[in-house]
Design an enzyme around this catalytic site. Structure first.
Site, PDB file in Angstrom:
ATOM      1  N   LYS A  82       0.828  -1.215   0.000  1.00 18.13           N
ATOM      2  CA  LYS A  82       0.000   0.000   0.000  1.00 18.13           C
ATOM      3  C   LYS A  82       0.856   1.257   0.000  1.00 18.13           C
ATOM      4  O   LYS A  82       0.444   2.297  -0.532  1.00 18.13           O
ATOM      5  CB  LYS A  82      -0.973  -0.030   1.180  1.00 18.13           C
ATOM      6  CG  LYS A  82      -0.328  -0.081   2.567  1.00 18.13           C
ATOM      7  CD  LYS A  82      -0.120   1.288   3.173  1.00 18.13           C
ATOM      8  CE  LYS A  82       0.541   1.193   4.533  1.00 18.13           C
ATOM      9  NZ  LYS A  82       0.790   2.531   5.128  1.00 18.13           N
TER      10      LYS A  82
ATOM     11  N   THR B  49      -3.675   5.622   3.205  1.00 18.07           N
ATOM     12  CA  THR B  49      -2.349   6.076   2.792  1.00 18.07           C
ATOM     13  C   THR B  49      -2.378   6.743   1.421  1.00 18.07           C
ATOM     14  O   THR B  49      -1.578   7.646   1.154  1.00 18.07           O
ATOM     15  CB  THR B  49      -1.362   4.894   2.775  1.00 18.07           C
ATOM     16  OG1 THR B  49      -1.490   4.167   3.990  1.00 18.07           O
ATOM     17  CG2 THR B  49       0.060   5.353   2.644  1.00 18.07           C
TER      18      THR B  49
ATOM     19  N   VAL C 212      10.662   8.538   7.703  1.00 12.58           N
ATOM     20  CA  VAL C 212      10.797   7.381   6.832  1.00 12.58           C
ATOM     21  C   VAL C 212       9.599   7.302   5.891  1.00 12.58           C
ATOM     22  O   VAL C 212       8.453   7.443   6.315  1.00 12.58           O
ATOM     23  CB  VAL C 212      10.877   6.081   7.662  1.00 12.58           C
ATOM     24  CG1 VAL C 212      10.845   4.864   6.748  1.00 12.58           C
ATOM     25  CG2 VAL C 212      12.141   6.085   8.511  1.00 12.58           C
TER      26      VAL C 212
END
Length: 332
Positions: free
Chosen positions: A192, A249, A280
């Site tokens: 994803k 997301t 990150v």
């Protein structure tokens, strides 16, 4: 119960704050200066600026001490390191003789050099450990630390691990669902992020909501094909850790991977984007591994391939989209 959270990034801090509302919780950070700052300000200014952390949450830079805190059978350790740091953390626990009775990991992705899923890394480093699993699902750290509703899934072959995780996390505005499809949950969590970069590129180019819906839907098909081939169950990819996490997301403004895609569409270089992001972006880290696994198993993943072309081959975002649109028609 006693809980230890290993890793004081955005997600580790948010999870620790949630756990501290009910349990005796210690948050471990490698940096002693960060521990001192957290202890004095009760704020993680780098990752969650402006959010007050619970006064009951404690902090420590000594890993052995933190692991001792949650060592007994009624406790739980939460590994909040990114995939790139998971192996090193497991080795530290093993070499210090401080392997906890029960632990879960939060990271999403594949190890870049080995293409292994987190549970495979755990299996290599701690082959005799049985009570462990993955906790995953659609979740932004800032919303969790602010106490907004969220639903996650813990997947483990161990019923005891699932029970410990529910006991630790299932309270206030957090709901925990359970299952045993570790592979499916991990593949969903990894792929994803790559697909969120694709939707970010589409939105950054102004291609519209129709294009976004098409990318999410066809991306889910790619995720499912890879996941089932690697041993996951098809139904997992329509649940929280598949479709749910993908929607969040790919569409949420707090998504780091979506942000990477939008910035690429604006013409910025990947190095500049990552330097400015300061967090990150796992989709960048694991995109090559996802594509390599797909090619090794003969699985068609054209969206993933297009993302890798933009990230690593210098292909312009608009040219990558055009290549996708030129593909021949096929049965859905």
């Amino acid at each position: 119960m006693k809980v230890a959270v290993l890793g004081a990034g955005a997600w580790g801090t948010a999870v620790a704050a949630h756990l501290a509302a009910r349990h005796d919780t210690v948050l471990w950070a490698r940096d002693s200066a960060l521990v001192a700052e957290l202890s004095s300000t009760h704020e993680n200014a780098r990752y969650l600026a402006g959010v007050a952390l619970p006064q009951s949450l404690r902090y420590d830079a000594d890993l052995a001490t933190v692991l001792d805190h949650a060592r007994d059978d009624a406790s739980l350790v939460v590994l909040a390191a990114p995939v790139a740091g998971l192996r090193g953390l497991l080795r530290s626990m093993r070499d210090d003789g401080k392997v906890p009775a029960h632990f879960v990991w939060l990271c999403k992705g594949f190890e870049s050099d080995t293409q292994l899923m987190p549970h495979q890394v755990v299996g290599q480093e701690l082959p005799d450990h049985a009570s462990n699993g993955v906790l995953s699902g659609p979740s932004f750290a800032r919303e969790v630390v602010e106490g907004l509703p969220v639903a996650l899934t813990v997947a483990s072959a161990s019923a005891v691990c699932r029970e410990r995780t529910v006991a630790a996390f299932h309270h206030r505005a957090m709901r925990i669902y359970t299952g045993d499809d570790v592979v499916g949950v991990e593949v969903g969590g990894a792929v994803k992020n790559v697909l969120a970069i694709a939707t970010g590129i589409s939105d950054g180019l102004g291609l519209g909501l129709n294009a976004r819906a098409a990318l999410i839907t066809r991306g889910l098909a790619e995720m499912s094909r890879l996941g089932v081939t690697l041993g996951g169950r098809a139904e997992t990819f329509t649940g929280l850790t598949g479709l749910g996490d993908l929607i969040l997301t790919a569409t949420g403004d707090l998504s780091r991977n979506r942000t990477v895609g939008m910035q690429l569409a604006s013409g910025r270089t990947l190095d500049d984007i990552l330097a400015a992001l300061g967090h990150v972006a796992e989709g960048v880290r694991c995109a090559k591994a996802v594509l390599a696994l797909a090619q090794a198993h003969g699985i068609e993943m054209p969206i993933t391939q297009a993302v890798c072309a933009v990230l690593f081959e210098g292909v312009a975002p608009r040219d990558a989209v055009s290549a996708l649109l030129r593909r021949d028609s096929k049965a859905e």
